[in-house]
Write a protein that holds these residues in place. Structure first.
Motif, PDB file in Angstrom:
ATOM      1  N   ALA A  50      23.991 -27.923  71.657  1.00  0.00           N
ATOM      2  CA  ALA A  50      24.605 -26.595  71.728  1.00  0.00           C
ATOM      3  C   ALA A  50      25.131 -26.317  73.131  1.00  0.00           C
ATOM      4  O   ALA A  50      26.247 -25.795  73.297  1.00  0.00           O
ATOM      5  CB  ALA A  50      23.579 -25.529  71.322  1.00  0.00           C
ATOM      6  N   MET A  51      24.354 -26.688  74.131  1.00  0.00           N
ATOM      7  CA  MET A  51      24.772 -26.476  75.518  1.00  0.00           C
ATOM      8  C   MET A  51      26.017 -27.318  75.835  1.00  0.00           C
ATOM      9  O   MET A  51      26.902 -26.886  76.577  1.00  0.00           O
ATOM     10  CB  MET A  51      23.629 -26.820  76.474  1.00  0.00           C
ATOM     11  N   HIS A  52      26.083 -28.506  75.252  1.00  0.00           N
ATOM     12  CA  HIS A  52      27.260 -29.360  75.444  1.00  0.00           C
ATOM     13  C   HIS A  52      28.514 -28.675  74.888  1.00  0.00           C
ATOM     14  O   HIS A  52      29.577 -28.687  75.529  1.00  0.00           O
ATOM     15  CB  HIS A  52      27.043 -30.708  74.758  1.00  0.00           C
ATOM     16  N   ASN A  53      28.365 -28.060  73.713  1.00  0.00           N
ATOM     17  CA  ASN A  53      29.498 -27.339  73.121  1.00  0.00           C
ATOM     18  C   ASN A  53      29.985 -26.223  74.047  1.00  0.00           C
ATOM     19  O   ASN A  53      31.188 -26.047  74.247  1.00  0.00           O
ATOM     20  CB  ASN A  53      29.090 -26.735  71.774  1.00  0.00           C
ATOM     21  N   LEU A  54      29.036 -25.497  74.591  1.00  0.00           N
ATOM     22  CA  LEU A  54      29.383 -24.388  75.475  1.00  0.00           C
ATOM     23  C   LEU A  54      30.000 -24.894  76.779  1.00  0.00           C
ATOM     24  O   LEU A  54      30.978 -24.330  77.279  1.00  0.00           O
ATOM     25  CB  LEU A  54      28.136 -23.550  75.781  1.00  0.00           C
ATOM     26  N   ARG A  55      29.449 -25.956  77.292  1.00  0.00           N
ATOM     27  CA  ARG A  55      29.960 -26.524  78.551  1.00  0.00           C
ATOM     28  C   ARG A  55      31.387 -27.046  78.371  1.00  0.00           C
ATOM     29  O   ARG A  55      32.258 -26.800  79.207  1.00  0.00           O
ATOM     30  CB  ARG A  55      29.031 -27.638  79.030  1.00  0.00           C
ATOM     31  N   SER A  57      33.516 -26.073  76.345  1.00  0.00           N
ATOM     32  CA  SER A  57      34.427 -24.955  76.098  1.00  0.00           C
ATOM     33  C   SER A  57      34.561 -24.049  77.318  1.00  0.00           C
ATOM     34  O   SER A  57      35.250 -23.022  77.250  1.00  0.00           O
ATOM     35  CB  SER A  57      33.924 -24.126  74.902  1.00  0.00           C
ATOM     36  N   GLY A  58      33.875 -24.406  78.404  1.00  0.00           N
ATOM     37  CA  GLY A  58      33.930 -23.600  79.624  1.00  0.00           C
ATOM     38  C   GLY A  58      33.255 -22.253  79.483  1.00  0.00           C
ATOM     39  O   GLY A  58      33.677 -21.263  80.107  1.00  0.00           O
ATOM     40  N   LEU A  59      32.164 -22.226  78.679  1.00  0.00           N
ATOM     41  CA  LEU A  59      31.534 -20.945  78.368  1.00  0.00           C
ATOM     42  C   LEU A  59      30.106 -20.817  78.889  1.00  0.00           C
ATOM     43  O   LEU A  59      29.385 -19.896  78.492  1.00  0.00           O
ATOM     44  CB  LEU A  59      31.531 -20.737  76.842  1.00  0.00           C
ATOM     45  N   LEU A  60      29.693 -21.714  79.776  1.00  0.00           N
ATOM     46  CA  LEU A  60      28.355 -21.593  80.341  1.00  0.00           C
ATOM     47  C   LEU A  60      28.362 -20.657  81.552  1.00  0.00           C
ATOM     48  O   LEU A  60      27.897 -20.982  82.640  1.00  0.00           O
ATOM     49  CB  LEU A  60      27.809 -22.978  80.725  1.00  0.00           C
ATOM     50  N   GLU A  61      28.920 -19.503  81.312  1.00  0.00           N
ATOM     51  CA  GLU A  61      29.043 -18.469  82.336  1.00  0.00           C
ATOM     52  C   GLU A  61      29.002 -17.140  81.598  1.00  0.00           C
ATOM     53  O   GLU A  61      29.676 -16.966  80.579  1.00  0.00           O
ATOM     54  CB  GLU A  61      30.361 -18.670  83.076  1.00  0.00           C
ATOM     55  N   PRO A  62      28.174 -16.208  82.034  1.00  0.00           N
ATOM     56  CA  PRO A  62      27.941 -14.999  81.233  1.00  0.00           C
ATOM     57  C   PRO A  62      29.191 -14.189  80.934  1.00  0.00           C
ATOM     58  O   PRO A  62      29.332 -13.661  79.822  1.00  0.00           O
ATOM     59  CB  PRO A  62      26.933 -14.198  82.071  1.00  0.00           C
ATOM     60  N   GLY A  63      30.111 -14.062  81.880  1.00  0.00           N
ATOM     61  CA  GLY A  63      31.319 -13.285  81.626  1.00  0.00           C
ATOM     62  C   GLY A  63      32.163 -13.879  80.522  1.00  0.00           C
ATOM     63  O   GLY A  63      32.651 -13.167  79.633  1.00  0.00           O
ATOM     64  N   LEU A  76      29.356 -22.151  68.083  1.00  0.00           N
ATOM     65  CA  LEU A  76      29.161 -23.054  69.219  1.00  0.00           C
ATOM     66  C   LEU A  76      27.706 -23.498  69.368  1.00  0.00           C
ATOM     67  O   LEU A  76      27.428 -24.624  69.780  1.00  0.00           O
ATOM     68  CB  LEU A  76      29.636 -22.368  70.504  1.00  0.00           C
ATOM     69  N   ILE A  77      26.770 -22.613  69.032  1.00  0.00           N
ATOM     70  CA  ILE A  77      25.354 -22.946  69.221  1.00  0.00           C
ATOM     71  C   ILE A  77      24.697 -23.434  67.930  1.00  0.00           C
ATOM     72  O   ILE A  77      23.479 -23.579  67.874  1.00  0.00           O
ATOM     73  CB  ILE A  77      24.567 -21.737  69.779  1.00  0.00           C
TER      74      ILE A  77
END
Length: 232
Positions: A50-55, A57-63, A76-77
């Motif tokens: 799940a973290m790989h998907n977010l990473r 997609s450039g989404l491992l940042e709260p904003g 994504l998760i």
């Protein structure tokens, strides 16, 4: 022998056998906190996907993550399991961050355990273990994390009653150990590693366990024995 000496003895025995753990995986405090939420009731290997998907997609940042709707987060998760429920929990945590520090976790650095822990526990979907994981691993605050492995190992060694609550079990450590973030971090990691490798739910591998020295008698099947250490 007092409880502090007992617990430090267990710590040193595991450390000598297993070496450093270098926990918790994550490049930022937000990534670590997010991992603590996603790992609820699932294996870490699933969280990594799940973290790989977010990473990717450039989404491992709260904003960036906060701009998605719950269905997009859930997709994504998905590998982390219970993805719709966890998407809501992630949203709740993001709302907390927005209100508390404008989505910048560095804004929580000046907080104390006593001040921040109750606030985290008010966030729907964040229980004591997740809250303590965020405090300790993401924010570097001295809040001891206990889990099923902690309960199983100490219970089988006769150090705690079977029905001990989370708060009591946490206090079992924090009442006597110094409020040392590095010690708390490594101690919990060592307990998890020992639990996974030797103290399984149905069958313990007691003879080869790093903590076998603390048992006078034990059964290879149940790992229930007579502790050679007086009950604190």
């Amino acid at each position: 022998m007092n409880r502090e000496a007992v617990l430090l003895g267990y710590y040193r025995a595991m450390q000598a056998e297993l070496g450093p753990s270098r926990w918790w995986p994550g490049d930022t405090s937000f990534e670590i906190a997010l991992g603590a939420i996603l790992t609820q009731n699932t294996a870490w290997a699933n969280v990594e996907k799940a973290m790989h998907n977010l990473r990717e997609s450039g989404l491992l940042e709260p904003g960036a993550l906060a701009r998605l709707n719950d269905d997009e987060v859930a997709a994504l998760i998905r590998p982390a399991g219970a993805f719709r429920v966890k998407a809501v929990r992630v949203r709740n945590f993001l709302n907390f961050l927005h209100e508390k520090c404008d989505l910048d976790m560095d804004g929580l650095r000046g907080e104390t355990v006593e001040g921040l822990r109750p606030a985290l526990l008010e966030v729907s979907g964040i229980g004591p273990e997740t809250a303590d994981s965020i405090l300790l691993y993401a924010l570097g605050l001295p809040s001891f994390v206990v889990d099923a492995y902690t309960r199983r190992i100490l219970g089988r060694h006769g150090l705690i009653p079977e029905d001990i609550g989370y708060g009591e079990l946490r206090d079992f450590f924090m009442d006597v150990l110094p409020p040392d973030v590095a010690l708390y971090n490594e101690y919990h990691a060592l307990i998890v590693r020992t639990g996974k490798n030797w103290c399984a739910k149905k069958a313990g591998k007691c003879a080869s366990c790093p903590l076998a020295v603390f048992l006078e008698e034990f059964s290879p099947l149940t790992c229930v024995g007579k502790s050679i250490i007086p009950h604190p």
